[in-house]
Design a protein around this motif. Structure first.
Motif, PDB file in Angstrom:
ATOM      1  N   GLN A 104       0.834  -1.209   0.000  1.00 29.00           N
ATOM      2  CA  GLN A 104       0.000   0.000   0.000  1.00 29.00           C
ATOM      3  C   GLN A 104       0.863   1.250   0.000  1.00 29.00           C
ATOM      4  O   GLN A 104       0.516   2.266  -0.605  1.00 29.00           O
ATOM      5  CB  GLN A 104      -0.984  -0.010   1.170  1.00 29.00           C
ATOM      6  CG  GLN A 104      -0.373   0.121   2.566  1.00 29.00           C
ATOM      7  CD  GLN A 104      -0.128   1.541   3.028  1.00 29.00           C
ATOM      8  OE1 GLN A 104      -0.833   2.459   2.596  1.00 29.00           O
ATOM      9  NE2 GLN A 104       0.879   1.731   3.870  1.00 29.00           N
ATOM     10  N   TRP A 105       2.019   1.177   0.667  1.00 30.00           N
ATOM     11  CA  TRP A 105       2.918   2.332   0.661  1.00 30.00           C
ATOM     12  C   TRP A 105       3.526   2.527  -0.724  1.00 30.00           C
ATOM     13  O   TRP A 105       3.674   3.659  -1.197  1.00 30.00           O
ATOM     14  CB  TRP A 105       4.009   2.154   1.715  1.00 30.00           C
ATOM     15  CG  TRP A 105       5.054   3.216   1.713  1.00 30.00           C
ATOM     16  CD1 TRP A 105       6.384   3.053   1.531  1.00 30.00           C
ATOM     17  CD2 TRP A 105       4.865   4.628   1.903  1.00 30.00           C
ATOM     18  NE1 TRP A 105       7.035   4.264   1.591  1.00 30.00           N
ATOM     19  CE2 TRP A 105       6.123   5.244   1.821  1.00 30.00           C
ATOM     20  CE3 TRP A 105       3.740   5.417   2.132  1.00 30.00           C
ATOM     21  CZ2 TRP A 105       6.292   6.617   1.958  1.00 30.00           C
ATOM     22  CZ3 TRP A 105       3.901   6.791   2.265  1.00 30.00           C
ATOM     23  CH2 TRP A 105       5.168   7.373   2.181  1.00 30.00           C
ATOM     24  N   CYS A 106       3.855   1.426  -1.410  1.00 35.63           N
ATOM     25  CA  CYS A 106       4.372   1.526  -2.776  1.00 35.63           C
ATOM     26  C   CYS A 106       3.335   2.154  -3.712  1.00 35.63           C
ATOM     27  O   CYS A 106       3.685   2.922  -4.619  1.00 35.63           O
ATOM     28  CB  CYS A 106       4.778   0.144  -3.298  1.00 35.63           C
ATOM     29  SG  CYS A 106       6.259  -0.536  -2.545  1.00 35.63           S
ATOM     30  N   SER A 110       4.075   5.418  -5.859  1.00 35.77           N
ATOM     31  CA  SER A 110       4.111   5.404  -7.318  1.00 35.77           C
ATOM     32  C   SER A 110       2.939   6.142  -7.958  1.00 35.77           C
ATOM     33  O   SER A 110       3.115   6.891  -8.925  1.00 35.77           O
ATOM     34  CB  SER A 110       4.140   3.954  -7.817  1.00 35.77           C
ATOM     35  OG  SER A 110       3.004   3.245  -7.356  1.00 35.77           O
ATOM     36  N   VAL A 111       1.747   5.934  -7.425  1.00 34.59           N
ATOM     37  CA  VAL A 111       0.552   6.519  -8.053  1.00 34.59           C
ATOM     38  C   VAL A 111       0.302   7.945  -7.570  1.00 34.59           C
ATOM     39  O   VAL A 111       0.002   8.847  -8.366  1.00 34.59           O
ATOM     40  CB  VAL A 111      -0.687   5.644  -7.772  1.00 34.59           C
ATOM     41  CG1 VAL A 111      -1.922   6.249  -8.425  1.00 34.59           C
ATOM     42  CG2 VAL A 111      -0.462   4.221  -8.285  1.00 34.59           C
ATOM     43  N   PHE A 112       0.462   8.186  -6.268  1.00 28.11           N
ATOM     44  CA  PHE A 112       0.115   9.492  -5.709  1.00 28.11           C
ATOM     45  C   PHE A 112       1.334  10.295  -5.246  1.00 28.11           C
ATOM     46  O   PHE A 112       1.187  11.304  -4.567  1.00 28.11           O
ATOM     47  CB  PHE A 112      -0.860   9.301  -4.547  1.00 28.11           C
ATOM     48  CG  PHE A 112      -2.132   8.586  -4.948  1.00 28.11           C
ATOM     49  CD1 PHE A 112      -3.027   9.177  -5.819  1.00 28.11           C
ATOM     50  CD2 PHE A 112      -2.403   7.308  -4.489  1.00 28.11           C
ATOM     51  CE1 PHE A 112      -4.192   8.531  -6.203  1.00 28.11           C
ATOM     52  CE2 PHE A 112      -3.556   6.642  -4.876  1.00 28.11           C
ATOM     53  CZ  PHE A 112      -4.458   7.253  -5.729  1.00 28.11           C
ATOM     54  N   LYS A 126      11.403   6.939 -11.364  1.00 25.86           N
ATOM     55  CA  LYS A 126      11.441   6.537  -9.962  1.00 25.86           C
ATOM     56  C   LYS A 126      10.101   5.949  -9.538  1.00 25.86           C
ATOM     57  O   LYS A 126      10.047   4.915  -8.850  1.00 25.86           O
ATOM     58  CB  LYS A 126      11.787   7.756  -9.099  1.00 25.86           C
ATOM     59  CG  LYS A 126      11.824   7.475  -7.602  1.00 25.86           C
ATOM     60  CD  LYS A 126      12.990   6.622  -7.209  1.00 25.86           C
ATOM     61  CE  LYS A 126      13.103   6.499  -5.696  1.00 25.86           C
ATOM     62  NZ  LYS A 126      14.181   5.564  -5.295  1.00 25.86           N
ATOM     63  N   ARG A 127       9.022   6.585  -9.946  1.00 27.03           N
ATOM     64  CA  ARG A 127       7.692   6.101  -9.580  1.00 27.03           C
ATOM     65  C   ARG A 127       7.383   4.766 -10.259  1.00 27.03           C
ATOM     66  O   ARG A 127       6.717   3.893  -9.680  1.00 27.03           O
ATOM     67  CB  ARG A 127       6.646   7.159  -9.930  1.00 27.03           C
ATOM     68  CG  ARG A 127       6.759   8.383  -9.029  1.00 27.03           C
ATOM     69  CD  ARG A 127       5.966   9.577  -9.537  1.00 27.03           C
ATOM     70  NE  ARG A 127       4.535   9.393  -9.426  1.00 27.03           N
ATOM     71  CZ  ARG A 127       3.642  10.352  -9.667  1.00 27.03           C
ATOM     72  NH1 ARG A 127       4.062  11.579 -10.012  1.00 27.03           N
ATOM     73  NH2 ARG A 127       2.362  10.121  -9.536  1.00 27.03           N
ATOM     74  N   ALA A 128       7.876   4.579 -11.494  1.00 32.04           N
ATOM     75  CA  ALA A 128       7.695   3.292 -12.171  1.00 32.04           C
ATOM     76  C   ALA A 128       8.437   2.186 -11.416  1.00 32.04           C
ATOM     77  O   ALA A 128       7.924   1.072 -11.272  1.00 32.04           O
ATOM     78  CB  ALA A 128       8.203   3.381 -13.605  1.00 32.04           C
ATOM     79  N   SER A 129       9.630   2.516 -10.927  1.00 35.73           N
ATOM     80  CA  SER A 129      10.387   1.553 -10.130  1.00 35.73           C
ATOM     81  C   SER A 129       9.644   1.197  -8.851  1.00 35.73           C
ATOM     82  O   SER A 129       9.603   0.028  -8.438  1.00 35.73           O
ATOM     83  CB  SER A 129      11.768   2.133  -9.798  1.00 35.73           C
ATOM     84  OG  SER A 129      12.475   1.290  -8.921  1.00 35.73           O
ATOM     85  N   GLN A 130       9.026   2.190  -8.220  1.00 34.97           N
ATOM     86  CA  GLN A 130       8.256   1.942  -7.004  1.00 34.97           C
ATOM     87  C   GLN A 130       7.028   1.081  -7.297  1.00 34.97           C
ATOM     88  O   GLN A 130       6.654   0.215  -6.485  1.00 34.97           O
ATOM     89  CB  GLN A 130       7.847   3.279  -6.375  1.00 34.97           C
ATOM     90  CG  GLN A 130       9.020   4.064  -5.813  1.00 34.97           C
ATOM     91  CD  GLN A 130       8.683   5.512  -5.525  1.00 34.97           C
ATOM     92  OE1 GLN A 130       7.728   6.065  -6.073  1.00 34.97           O
ATOM     93  NE2 GLN A 130       9.470   6.138  -4.660  1.00 34.97           N
ATOM     94  N   ALA A 131       6.427   1.294  -8.476  1.00 34.29           N
ATOM     95  CA  ALA A 131       5.273   0.477  -8.861  1.00 34.29           C
ATOM     96  C   ALA A 131       5.689  -0.983  -9.053  1.00 34.29           C
ATOM     97  O   ALA A 131       4.993  -1.905  -8.603  1.00 34.29           O
ATOM     98  CB  ALA A 131       4.650   1.025 -10.143  1.00 34.29           C
TER      99      ALA A 131
END
Length: 304
Positions: A104-106, A110-112, A126-131
């Motif tokens: 949920q934190w990821c 990534s999304v928000f 970076k956000r794609a990596s987190q996703a």
């Protein structure tokens, strides 16, 4: 778009006002933490679960490198080991819930954009990596809950067979061999990216700790990310070989790929250093569980 944003903000304002009114009039609701605190607590539990998985994987891989046990272990194999311990159902449920908390934190990252990296090219990468991180650990959480129903006799064999089945499905598609090669190169790319980030990035920027503590834990983050990157590369190579030879049997599990690394010249030493690095990654995850700055996003808008 402006009208939609205004409506969204108005809904959030009214919900917040309703929540505050309820907390004022109900002693029970006053004891319930705010949403921000609940999100922060869940994220910290998630980092703790992540630390447990990688620390366990590192210990098991180190034991394999020193011939104390037969097989090296990745994150999934570490959960199989947990399933063999006393009170296994309790540990599996706690670990599964912890991993879901990390997922949920990821999603928020990534999304928000909870880490406020923005929508620049670098920020989006970076956000794609987190996703991807969230997706991987979400699959791991599902597999943990699956162990509550059935525990494999030989975890590495089961995981290898599952990966080979997936590879066979890819190979059955048009241009499946090229697609499998691309997947393998993607895994290698993830590994190389982790190595580069481990060498370049300052992982202590998001820690709310003293300069002294940050200096002490920084090597854990660097060694951990480099080792995690190294551990991805053998798996990616075996997937590439499966595509080049059009044979799903070339593909292995994460742990079996590390065992393949051990068979190379100097392999036991490389495997031992990789194991120590995975342990460092797990240890730094515990540091993040304690000290990481966790700020829920101010606005649930994927474009911000």
């Amino acid at each position: 778009m402006t009208a939609f944003a205004d409506a969204r903000h108005e809904i959030r304002r009214r919900l917040a006002a309703l929540g505050e009114a309820g907390r004022k009039h109900s002693p029970l609701l006053r004891r319930v933490p705010t949403l921000d605190r609940l999100i922060e607590a869940a994220a910290r539990v998630g980092y703790g679960a992540l630390g447990f998985v990688y620390l366990s994987a590192g210990v098991l891989t180190l034991l394999a490198a020193t011939d104390r046990i037969r097989d090296a272990a990745g994150s999934k194999e570490a959960t199989f080991w947990l399933a063999e311990q006393p009170f296994e159902r309790v540990w599996l449920i706690l670990l599964g819930l912890g991993l879901l908390a990390f997922v949920q934190w990821c999603v928020l990252q990534s999304v928000f954009d909870a880490d406020h990296v923005g929508t620049t090219w670098k920020g989006l990468m970076k956000r794609a990596s987190q996703a991807c991180n969230g997706l991987f650990h979400g699959i791991l959480a599902v597999s943990v809950f699956g162990l509550l129903k059935k525990q494999p006799v030989d975890p590495n064999a089961v995981e290898t067979a599952a990966n080979q089945d997936k590879a066979a499905m890819v190979l059955s598609l048009p241009f499946g061999d090229w697609l499998l090669i691309a997947i393998g190169l993607g895994i290698v790319g993830v590994g190389v990216s982790n190595i580069v980030n481990g060498l370049r990035e300052d992982f202590t920027k998001k820690l709310a700790c003293s300069a002294k503590v940050c200096r002490r834990v920084a090597p854990l983050a660097k060694a951990g990310n480099v080792a995690r990157g190294v551990s991805f590369i053998p798996l990616g190579i075996f997937v590439v070989l499966g595509g080049l030879h059009s044979r799903a049997s070339e593909v292995r599990s994460f742990g079996a790929a590390l065992d393949g690394l051990e068979a190379q010249p100097g392999g036991p030493w490389i495997l031992a250093f990789t194991a120590l690095g995975l342990m460092a990654f797990g240890a730094f995850s515990f540091v993040e569980a304690r000290f990481r700055r966790i700020q829920p996003p101010h606005d649930l808008n994927p474009l911000t």
